[in-house]
Design a protein around this motif. Structure first.
Motif, mmCIF file in Angstrom:
data_model
loop_
_atom_site.group_PDB
_atom_site.id
_atom_site.type_symbol
_atom_site.label_atom_id
_atom_site.label_comp_id
_atom_site.label_asym_id
_atom_site.label_seq_id
_atom_site.Cartn_x
_atom_site.Cartn_y
_atom_site.Cartn_z
ATOM 1 N N TYR A 290 0.831 -1.208 0.000
ATOM 2 C CA TYR A 290 0.000 0.000 0.000
ATOM 3 C C TYR A 290 0.869 1.263 0.000
ATOM 4 O O TYR A 290 0.578 2.231 -0.704
ATOM 5 C CB TYR A 290 -0.919 0.006 1.222
ATOM 6 C CG TYR A 290 -1.881 -1.149 1.275
ATOM 7 C CD1 TYR A 290 -3.142 -1.068 0.683
ATOM 8 C CD2 TYR A 290 -1.534 -2.331 1.924
ATOM 9 C CE1 TYR A 290 -4.021 -2.128 0.742
ATOM 10 C CE2 TYR A 290 -2.414 -3.402 1.980
ATOM 11 C CZ TYR A 290 -3.654 -3.298 1.398
ATOM 12 O OH TYR A 290 -4.533 -4.353 1.447
ATOM 13 N N GLU A 291 1.927 1.256 0.804
ATOM 14 C CA GLU A 291 2.762 2.453 0.864
ATOM 15 C C GLU A 291 3.548 2.639 -0.424
ATOM 16 O O GLU A 291 3.733 3.774 -0.884
ATOM 17 C CB GLU A 291 3.682 2.429 2.085
ATOM 18 C CG GLU A 291 4.728 1.359 2.103
ATOM 19 C CD GLU A 291 5.557 1.361 3.382
ATOM 20 O OE1 GLU A 291 5.172 2.046 4.337
ATOM 21 O OE2 GLU A 291 6.590 0.650 3.418
ATOM 22 N N ARG A 296 4.779 6.004 -4.663
ATOM 23 C CA ARG A 296 5.248 6.059 -6.045
ATOM 24 C C ARG A 296 4.245 6.771 -6.949
ATOM 25 O O ARG A 296 4.623 7.606 -7.774
ATOM 26 C CB ARG A 296 5.490 4.648 -6.577
ATOM 27 C CG ARG A 296 6.430 3.783 -5.761
ATOM 28 C CD ARG A 296 7.893 4.128 -5.955
ATOM 29 N NE ARG A 296 8.756 3.163 -5.273
ATOM 30 C CZ ARG A 296 9.289 2.080 -5.840
ATOM 31 N NH1 ARG A 296 9.063 1.835 -7.116
ATOM 32 N NH2 ARG A 296 10.056 1.269 -5.149
ATOM 33 N N ILE A 297 2.943 6.433 -6.834
ATOM 34 C CA ILE A 297 1.948 6.973 -7.762
ATOM 35 C C ILE A 297 1.506 8.375 -7.365
ATOM 36 O O ILE A 297 1.500 9.293 -8.193
ATOM 37 C CB ILE A 297 0.727 6.033 -7.866
ATOM 38 C CG1 ILE A 297 1.152 4.667 -8.419
ATOM 39 C CG2 ILE A 297 -0.344 6.645 -8.768
ATOM 40 C CD1 ILE A 297 0.030 3.629 -8.455
ATOM 41 N N ILE A 341 6.260 -1.157 -12.794
ATOM 42 C CA ILE A 341 7.260 -1.770 -11.910
ATOM 43 C C ILE A 341 6.758 -1.911 -10.469
ATOM 44 O O ILE A 341 7.509 -2.307 -9.589
ATOM 45 C CB ILE A 341 8.599 -0.990 -11.949
ATOM 46 C CG1 ILE A 341 8.408 0.521 -11.724
ATOM 47 C CG2 ILE A 341 9.304 -1.208 -13.270
ATOM 48 C CD1 ILE A 341 8.438 0.970 -10.337
ATOM 49 N N LEU A 342 5.476 -1.585 -10.239
ATOM 50 C CA LEU A 342 4.903 -1.750 -8.903
ATOM 51 C C LEU A 342 4.378 -3.168 -8.717
ATOM 52 O O LEU A 342 3.691 -3.702 -9.592
ATOM 53 C CB LEU A 342 3.760 -0.756 -8.687
ATOM 54 C CG LEU A 342 4.155 0.648 -8.231
ATOM 55 C CD1 LEU A 342 2.930 1.564 -8.257
ATOM 56 C CD2 LEU A 342 4.735 0.607 -6.829
ATOM 57 N N PRO A 343 4.669 -3.789 -7.570
ATOM 58 C CA PRO A 343 4.097 -5.109 -7.303
ATOM 59 C C PRO A 343 2.605 -5.002 -7.019
ATOM 60 O O PRO A 343 2.096 -3.917 -6.711
ATOM 61 C CB PRO A 343 4.864 -5.580 -6.052
ATOM 62 C CG PRO A 343 5.328 -4.319 -5.401
ATOM 63 C CD PRO A 343 5.570 -3.335 -6.498
ATOM 64 N N PRO A 344 1.872 -6.105 -7.130
ATOM 65 C CA PRO A 344 0.419 -6.073 -6.895
ATOM 66 C C PRO A 344 0.089 -5.622 -5.474
ATOM 67 O O PRO A 344 0.862 -5.825 -4.535
ATOM 68 C CB PRO A 344 -0.009 -7.531 -7.116
ATOM 69 C CG PRO A 344 1.099 -8.143 -7.915
ATOM 70 C CD PRO A 344 2.345 -7.441 -7.506
ATOM 71 N N VAL A 345 -1.078 -4.989 -5.327
ATOM 72 C CA VAL A 345 -1.581 -4.548 -4.031
ATOM 73 C C VAL A 345 -2.880 -5.306 -3.765
ATOM 74 O O VAL A 345 -3.749 -5.369 -4.639
ATOM 75 C CB VAL A 345 -1.843 -3.028 -4.027
ATOM 76 C CG1 VAL A 345 -2.374 -2.579 -2.672
ATOM 77 C CG2 VAL A 345 -0.569 -2.277 -4.375
ATOM 78 N N ASN A 392 13.288 0.544 -12.214
ATOM 79 C CA ASN A 392 13.311 0.443 -13.678
ATOM 80 C C ASN A 392 14.645 -0.096 -14.163
ATOM 81 O O ASN A 392 14.704 -0.960 -15.047
ATOM 82 C CB ASN A 392 13.033 1.811 -14.304
ATOM 83 C CG ASN A 392 11.550 2.086 -14.477
ATOM 84 O OD1 ASN A 392 10.936 1.659 -15.451
ATOM 85 N ND2 ASN A 392 10.968 2.803 -13.516
ATOM 86 N N LEU A 393 15.732 0.397 -13.587
ATOM 87 C CA LEU A 393 17.047 -0.087 -13.976
ATOM 88 C C LEU A 393 17.197 -1.568 -13.673
ATOM 89 O O LEU A 393 17.743 -2.335 -14.483
ATOM 90 C CB LEU A 393 18.128 0.719 -13.257
ATOM 91 C CG LEU A 393 18.257 2.195 -13.683
ATOM 92 C CD1 LEU A 393 19.196 2.937 -12.742
ATOM 93 C CD2 LEU A 393 18.745 2.301 -15.124
#
Length: 490
Positions: A290-291, A296-297, A341-345, A392-393
């Motif tokens: 969640y954080e 990030r968004i 690149i975000l994991p699932p929430v 991303n890298l």
């Protein structure tokens, strides 16, 4: 005719806006909160106010504390109105106001003896804090820095500390000596793993003067991680006048915020906690997904729109979202370099969440300023932007858009907009940033040499080269033309 906000005028205000129906005289403090600012009063205090309305949790009222000279103005204004606050929620389609009353006192500012005595009170079960992203004494790697002069001073004078973390340690020491169970420490700041970061600061400060005591804190005191979210601009004369003219309430420091709010907490409160799940707080075993999503968004998104808008002399955030190039820049960067690149929430669609974020940014009633979003980039960039660059890298992707965001921040820190207007200092390190930004005009790597922000990214050509290219284009062609190039519209 407006009514001055106070306990004695609540009956008069009732009918104009909602007011507490619970008996505030029967509240007792169970939470000591450091940093009584707008966000705290629009978030944690609002949740507690809602819980108190159900008849529950009345032994978890808030007593405030502050260590900064700026905290004195807040104490003076709130004490004069019996610690009541008018909270005005502004959605795109509606505006509503409510007087909230979960706070019962604010301790004398920077009075170590009074604060430590209250921390030692067995009734205090939770110590919470909102001291901003830059208030945790951490370096670019997110590691606590015990050599900071303020922390080192507390290590030499543990019985008369001046920082929040020194005071928390002194309060825990007093409780331990008296055989009182430790309180839970709950950070409410926008920092990844804020509980872990806060724990490092408290333990690290204590270790300077008593290693065994530091180990006791590490083993016995709970520091749950949490994710907090509500867009809450600073209060200005604009909001004070609006509160008086629209609701008939003379509030010295009202809080204006969006209607949306969210709070996700790890359920680790050995000393007890209020039943906040009954008023919308999500308790989860791990707050990390969640954080990451929010920081990030949303926070990253704020930075993405802030610097191009600031350079183009856009004043309000909703106006930035109405600026086609800025809105498209946000869309392209979020969808290509942040969301993927975000994991699932759990139970969350990231695309839907991003759509909600855009709607919140575009809310014209909030009056959030671009300047506020540009504030304190030296502390916010390493937390909100750099992690996305690194991920991303790691995924083998060149972060071209994030390199442009970094170049825009550098260009902003030159201290002048595209129109030639001077940008007033907007960072604790402003003078040094301006000097470095000017040096970067001829040597872009001078900017990336800020290891406290970028770590070793200066040596990563997949980021350093596009950063240098974008910075050169900004200097040569300006913000608008550079954004068009990135968007493929040139």
């Amino acid at each position: 005719m407006s009514i001055r906000l106070s306990e004695t005028t609540l009956a008069e205000i009732d009918g104009k806006v909602a007011v507490p129906t619970y008996d505030r005289s029967k509240l007792s403090a169970g939470i000591l909160h450091f940093g009584v600012g707008n966000f705290h009063r629009a978030h944690q205090a609002v949740y507690l106010d809602a819980l108190f309305e159900t008849g529950k949790g009345h032994d978890f009222a808030i007593v405030g504390a502050g260590v900064m000279p700026s905290d004195q103005a807040m104490r003076d204004k709130l004490s004069a109105q019996d610690f009541l606050t008018t909270v005005v929620e502004q959605d795109n389609a509606r505006t509503s106001a409510r007087v909230t009353g979960p706070m019962v006192d604010i301790l004398p500012v920077a009075d170590a003896a009074a604060i430590i005595a209250k921390l030692a009170d067995p009734a205090i079960k939770i110590v919470s804090l909102t001291v901003t992203e830059g208030g945790y004494f951490i370096d670019s790697d997110g590691v606590f820095d015990p050599s900071h002069p303020a922390i080192a001073a507390d290590g030499q004078n543990p019985d008369a500390p001046k920082t929040v973390f020194g005071l928390i340690g002194a309060g825990l020491k007093r409780r331990r000596e008296a055989g009182i169970a430790p309180f839970t420490v709950m950070s409410c700041d926008n920092i990844p793993h804020n509980g872990k970061v806060c724990r490092a600061a408290v333990v690290g400060t204590a270790r300077l003067y008593d290693g065994e005591f530091a180990d006791w804190i590490a083993g016995r005191v709970a520091f749950p991680n949490g994710m907090v979210d509500r867009i809450t601009p600073a209060t200005s004369a604009r909001e004070i006048d609006h509160c008086r003219e629209s609701f008939g309430i003379d509030d010295a420091w009202p809080v204006y915020c969006e209607e949306f709010k969210q709070w996700v907490l790890e359920d680790h409160f050995p000393a007890g906690r209020p039943a906040l799940e009954e008023v919308g707080v999500q308790f989860v075993p791990d707050v990390t997904p969640y954080e990451n999503m929010k920081i990030r968004i949303l926070n990253g998104g704020h930075a993405i729109i802030a610097y191009p808008a600031g350079l183009m002399d856009v004043h309000f955030v909703h106006e930035a979202m109405e600026t086609d190039l800025v809105a498209k820049f946000l869309d392209k960067l979020e969808t290509e370099e942040i969301l993927p690149i975000l994991p699932p929430v759990p139970n969350t669609d990231l695309a839907d969440y991003y759509a909600l974020i855009k709607r919140r940014f575009a809310n014209p009633k909030i009056g959030d300023t671009v300047r506020r979003l540009c504030l304190d980039g030296s502390n916010r960039q390493p937390k909100f932007i750099v992690p996305s660059i690194l991920d991303n890298l790691k995924a083998g992707k060149e972060p071209v858009g994030l390199a442009l965001e970094s170049a825009l921040w550098c260009r902003y820190c030159r201290g002048v907009t595209e129109s030639g207007a001077t940008i007033a200092p907007n960072d604790p390190n402003w003078d040094a940033l301006v000097e470095r930004a000017k040096a970067a005009e001829s040597d872009p790597m001078a900017w990336l040499e800020m290891t406290e922000v970028y770590g070793t990214l200066k040596d990563e050509p997949r980021f350093a080269k596009p950063f240098a290219d974008w910075l050169a284009m900004l200097a040569d062609k300006g913000t608008e033309a550079t954004l068009k190039t990135y968007l493929g519209a040139a």
